[in-house]
Design a protein around this motif. Structure first.
Motif, PDB file in Angstrom:
ATOM      1  N   ARG A 181       0.849  -1.190   0.000  1.00 23.02           N
ATOM      2  CA  ARG A 181       0.000   0.000   0.000  1.00 23.02           C
ATOM      3  C   ARG A 181       0.883   1.237   0.000  1.00 23.02           C
ATOM      4  N   GLY A 182       0.450   2.271  -0.708  1.00 17.54           N
ATOM      5  CA  GLY A 182       1.251   3.482  -0.706  1.00 17.54           C
ATOM      6  C   GLY A 182       0.830   4.449  -1.780  1.00 17.54           C
ATOM      7  N   ALA A 183       1.619   5.503  -1.909  1.00 16.19           N
ATOM      8  CA  ALA A 183       1.363   6.544  -2.896  1.00 16.19           C
ATOM      9  C   ALA A 183       2.425   6.461  -3.973  1.00 16.19           C
ATOM     10  N   SER A 184       2.224   7.192  -5.056  1.00 17.47           N
ATOM     11  CA  SER A 184       3.275   7.300  -6.060  1.00 17.47           C
ATOM     12  C   SER A 184       4.246   8.392  -5.618  1.00 17.47           C
ATOM     13  N   ILE A 185       5.333   8.541  -6.368  1.00 14.28           N
ATOM     14  CA  ILE A 185       6.318   9.565  -6.018  1.00 14.28           C
ATOM     15  C   ILE A 185       5.763  10.980  -6.151  1.00 14.28           C
ATOM     16  N   ILE A 186       4.666  11.150  -6.896  1.00 14.09           N
ATOM     17  CA  ILE A 186       4.073  12.485  -7.084  1.00 14.09           C
ATOM     18  C   ILE A 186       3.782  13.163  -5.744  1.00 14.09           C
ATOM     19  N   SER A 187       3.198  12.452  -4.828  1.00 16.14           N
ATOM     20  CA  SER A 187       2.957  13.064  -3.517  1.00 16.14           C
ATOM     21  C   SER A 187       4.009  12.647  -2.492  1.00 16.14           C
TER      22      SER A 187
ATOM     23  N   VAL B 169      -5.993  12.929 -17.550  1.00 13.66           N
ATOM     24  CA  VAL B 169      -5.364  11.659 -17.196  1.00 13.66           C
ATOM     25  C   VAL B 169      -5.303  11.572 -15.673  1.00 13.66           C
ATOM     26  N   GLN B 170      -6.116  10.657 -15.158  1.00  5.78           N
ATOM     27  CA  GLN B 170      -6.222  10.567 -13.704  1.00  5.78           C
ATOM     28  C   GLN B 170      -5.401   9.381 -13.196  1.00  5.78           C
ATOM     29  N   GLY B 171      -4.415   9.678 -12.384  1.00  8.42           N
ATOM     30  CA  GLY B 171      -3.582   8.632 -11.794  1.00  8.42           C
ATOM     31  C   GLY B 171      -4.196   8.060 -10.537  1.00  8.42           C
ATOM     32  N   LEU B 172      -3.623   6.958 -10.113  1.00  8.04           N
ATOM     33  CA  LEU B 172      -4.171   6.183  -8.998  1.00  8.04           C
ATOM     34  C   LEU B 172      -4.113   6.920  -7.660  1.00  8.04           C
ATOM     35  N   ASP B 173      -3.335   7.989  -7.576  1.00  6.39           N
ATOM     36  CA  ASP B 173      -3.237   8.750  -6.326  1.00  6.39           C
ATOM     37  C   ASP B 173      -4.484   9.575  -6.047  1.00  6.39           C
ATOM     38  N   ALA B 174      -5.324   9.748  -7.056  1.00  8.37           N
ATOM     39  CA  ALA B 174      -6.449  10.675  -6.950  1.00  8.37           C
ATOM     40  C   ALA B 174      -7.407  10.300  -5.827  1.00  8.37           C
ATOM     41  N   GLY B 175      -7.999  11.310  -5.208  1.00  6.06           N
ATOM     42  CA  GLY B 175      -9.055  11.104  -4.240  1.00  6.06           C
ATOM     43  C   GLY B 175     -10.382  10.927  -4.948  1.00  6.06           C
ATOM     44  N   GLY B 176     -11.364  10.373  -4.236  1.00  7.77           N
ATOM     45  CA  GLY B 176     -12.676  10.170  -4.836  1.00  7.77           C
ATOM     46  C   GLY B 176     -12.644   9.065  -5.869  1.00  7.77           C
ATOM     47  N   HIS B 177     -13.582   9.119  -6.793  1.00  5.84           N
ATOM     48  CA  HIS B 177     -13.759   8.004  -7.722  1.00  5.84           C
ATOM     49  C   HIS B 177     -12.743   7.984  -8.862  1.00  5.84           C
ATOM     50  N   SER B 178     -12.302   6.812  -9.185  1.00  2.75           N
ATOM     51  CA  SER B 178     -11.485   6.574 -10.375  1.00  2.75           C
ATOM     52  C   SER B 178     -11.422   5.073 -10.577  1.00  2.75           C
ATOM     53  N   LEU B 179     -10.690   4.661 -11.628  1.00  5.46           N
ATOM     54  CA  LEU B 179     -10.485   3.226 -11.818  1.00  5.46           C
ATOM     55  C   LEU B 179      -9.816   2.650 -10.573  1.00  5.46           C
ATOM     56  N   ALA B 180     -10.267   1.473 -10.174  1.00  7.70           N
ATOM     57  CA  ALA B 180      -9.703   0.827  -8.989  1.00  7.70           C
ATOM     58  C   ALA B 180      -8.265   0.395  -9.226  1.00  7.70           C
ATOM     59  N   ARG B 181      -7.934   0.034 -10.470  1.00  5.19           N
ATOM     60  CA  ARG B 181      -6.580  -0.389 -10.806  1.00  5.19           C
ATOM     61  C   ARG B 181      -5.971   0.585 -11.795  1.00  5.19           C
ATOM     62  N   GLY B 182      -4.689   0.856 -11.647  1.00  7.94           N
ATOM     63  CA  GLY B 182      -4.057   1.751 -12.597  1.00  7.94           C
ATOM     64  C   GLY B 182      -2.695   2.193 -12.151  1.00  7.94           C
ATOM     65  N   ALA B 183      -2.144   3.136 -12.907  1.00  7.51           N
ATOM     66  CA  ALA B 183      -0.822   3.682 -12.626  1.00  7.51           C
ATOM     67  C   ALA B 183      -0.984   5.115 -12.150  1.00  7.51           C
ATOM     68  N   SER B 184       0.095   5.672 -11.658  1.00 10.44           N
ATOM     69  CA  SER B 184       0.073   7.100 -11.332  1.00 10.44           C
ATOM     70  C   SER B 184       0.365   7.889 -12.607  1.00 10.44           C
ATOM     71  N   ILE B 185       0.260   9.207 -12.509  1.00  9.89           N
ATOM     72  CA  ILE B 185       0.514  10.045 -13.690  1.00  9.89           C
ATOM     73  C   ILE B 185       1.966   9.961 -14.154  1.00  9.89           C
TER      74      ILE B 185
END
Lengths: 366, 366
Positions: A181-187, B169-185
């Motif tokens: 579990r974690g964040a990307s390097i962006i944050s 382009v919404q990365g996985l770090d985003a708050g609220g709704h997005s795809l459950a699986r994915g990459a960061s920006i």
């Protein structure tokens, strides 16, 4: 204050052959051997050799690295005059819940690699105190201490426990093992940067921050610099180099894959089928989705999955890819990797690409 | 070729009041109302109003926005001369599996908001064709079409289906709704950028790419520019502004939180307890971990969890925080947010911060 994102004078002094920003090849277990590490260092980066799960052959590995460094020319030189203690311009990485400090120490005394990368202590970062103390002793602090973290709280714990020279901030995009579990390097990079500057306010020694996870080309490197990192660690990108010790089938799977957020997944099954046990709680690994994972998802037993894995090994290169079963660790940046390139060319393309991006930004009127 | 990361002339023409890079406040359902959107646009960004799950009150919302835009001064002006069709320098966002195009259309004809943000079609991006066709008709293509995606394959599908003006382009770090699986920006923005330039090679119209997910301050904005984005969308950062329509308890939880990769989680339970059903498969939402999530993890039934949620609502502001139960959507960048700031000041601090970072990089000797 250093210019934002620059190769600070501390890094420049510690790795004098290296160009800015610091480009590092990760100590990928079983894959990052002397050939890769030396090629990266010779091109003005810093290459790591994976001591990995064990430290049994470390002396042989460092001897091989020394031989390779003495061959031909490059930015990284090896000091090998009589009477002068050796210093190897490469690093060594350990998976510390499994590797043996005692076995590793004589090699440090003899070869003094430029950096030691400590990852995944069994319980907490205080487990690293003996590693750090004895390695600093054995090398008169010439081997710099790198520790990999995946959260802000880990970074705080590390700074308080051992005051490392470098913190490698690994985001969730990374291939292979990291926190589940974690964040990307962006944050993660900016928050850790702020936090360690609070903990060790100037003029105290502050750890340098390097970014890892999802970076496959110079755009990612330039982004990491903007986030405040002094350099970047790349793993997956270097898998697609002839110097990597991996199967051609593995490399082909890397080149063929795209959309890494979808085509890769974080899981523990890729260790289980290979009988790798003992990773501390909270870790898993990111790899390309293949039948091992899909069958696990469908409820196939671990025993049966392991059996199928062993059978698949006999297929060699054909055991990789989405229809194969063999473990293919890779990060989300896998889709940006479209050709196999010599490791030195990868380092140079990063530096040239970053230069272009910065030149482009110099022309911006904001 | 445009300088890397610049506000391209297309964006500059479409949102003439906005500064570079384009700073956008996300159409957060129930939270992003006219006050927030107008404050952001007035400060030289682009603010979105959330029509959200329904479009029932859209005309009222746009009327309110118009009134606010006519009040006082700012970078964003509203054209309101007799005989001249209206144009509102704000955007409107729809959750398209739930919102009604028919109800929304008259407001587009009347007010012509600068952009429409389409998110989460029920089945596939071809579901957006009627939206795009009718909105372009109703506004003579003055309302620009924005579509949010979370993977490379989504981006390809969108470009092929509707040729949008902007891809968020919404990365996985985003708050609220997005795809459950994915990459960061970090890996997603460059790969999508490359892909859409392949699909629509110059001189064809190419969608602009904006980055969303994990960006809370100017370092994230500068990183997104280096990755090749023409601007950034921020959600969580704007939650901590007085113009956001959220409870003080929610805002306090945002300010108090750190280490967002650990303190937040992606889950569907925060919708379920609020009786929000119907999100297409593959979506979930990232929020701060609280007792609703922890109890769900421990196996508490959805019915009982919903009951406890309803009771918690009576606690008001006290129902938020790690020991509370109320849904607190937030991205991994939550730890970088340390104070409540007026939305306009947030926009300005982004632009000033990016300028400083670029100035710092100008001094770099690589």
């Amino acid at each position: 204050m250093q210019p934002h994102g620059s190769l600070t004078s501390k890094i420049a002094a510690d790795y004098p052959w290296a160009a800015s920003p610091l480009i590092v090849s990760a100590p990928m277990a079983k894959v990052a051997m002397p050939k890769l590490a030396v090629a990266v260092s010779k091109a003005g980066g810093l290459g790591f050799i994976a001591a990995g799960y064990h430290s049994d052959h470390l002396e042989d590995l460092l001897e091989e690295a020394e031989d390779l460094l003495l061959e031909g020319k490059g930015d990284a030189a090896v000091e090998s005059e009589p009477g002068v203690p050796k210093f190897l311009p490469v690093g060594v990485g350990f998976i510390t819940w499994s590797a043996s400090l005692e076995k590793a120490l004589p090699s440090f005394s003899k070869y003094c690699p430029a950096a030691v990368w400590l990852f995944a202590p069994p319980k907490g970062f205080q487990d690293l105190i003996p590693w750090v103390t004895k390695i600093r002793e054995a090398t008169s602090s010439r081997s710099k201490i790198w520790v990999q973290v995946g959260s802000v709280s880990d970074a705080v714990e590390v700074v308080n426990a051992i005051d490392p020279d470098v913190i490698v901030v690994q985001g969730l995009d990374a291939g292979g093992h990291s926190l589940a579990r974690g964040a990307s390097i962006i944050s993660l990079v900016p928050e850790i940067n702020d936090k360690i500057r609070q903990l060790r306010p100037y003029p105290k020694k502050q750890a340098d921050v390097l970014a890892a996870g999802g970076i496959s080309d110079s755009r990612g490197v330039a982004a990491a610099m903007a986030l405040g990192a002094q350099g970047c660690v790349l793993g997956t990108r270097f898998l697609a180099s002839p110097e990597s010790m991996i199967a051609h089938g593995y490399q082909k799977a890397i080149i063929d894959s795209s959309d890494g957020g979808i085509s890769t997944v974080r899981t523990t099954i890729y260790d289980k089928v290979r009988d790798i046990h003992g990773w501390p709680e909270g870790y898993d690994g990111r790899g390309l989705i293949n039948c091992t994972y899909l069958d696990d998802l469908q409820g196939l037993s671990e025993v049966k999955n392991r059996e199928l894995y062993r059978e698949e090994l006999s297929k060699g290169d054909m055991g990789y890819g989405p229809k194969g079963r063999l473990t293919t660790y890779a990060g989300t940046g896998v889709g940006l990797i479209r050709e196999i390139l010599p490791a030195g060319d990868i380092v140079k393309s990063m530096h040239e690409g970053v230069q272009k991006i910065l030149n482009g930004q110099r022309q911006l009127k904001l």
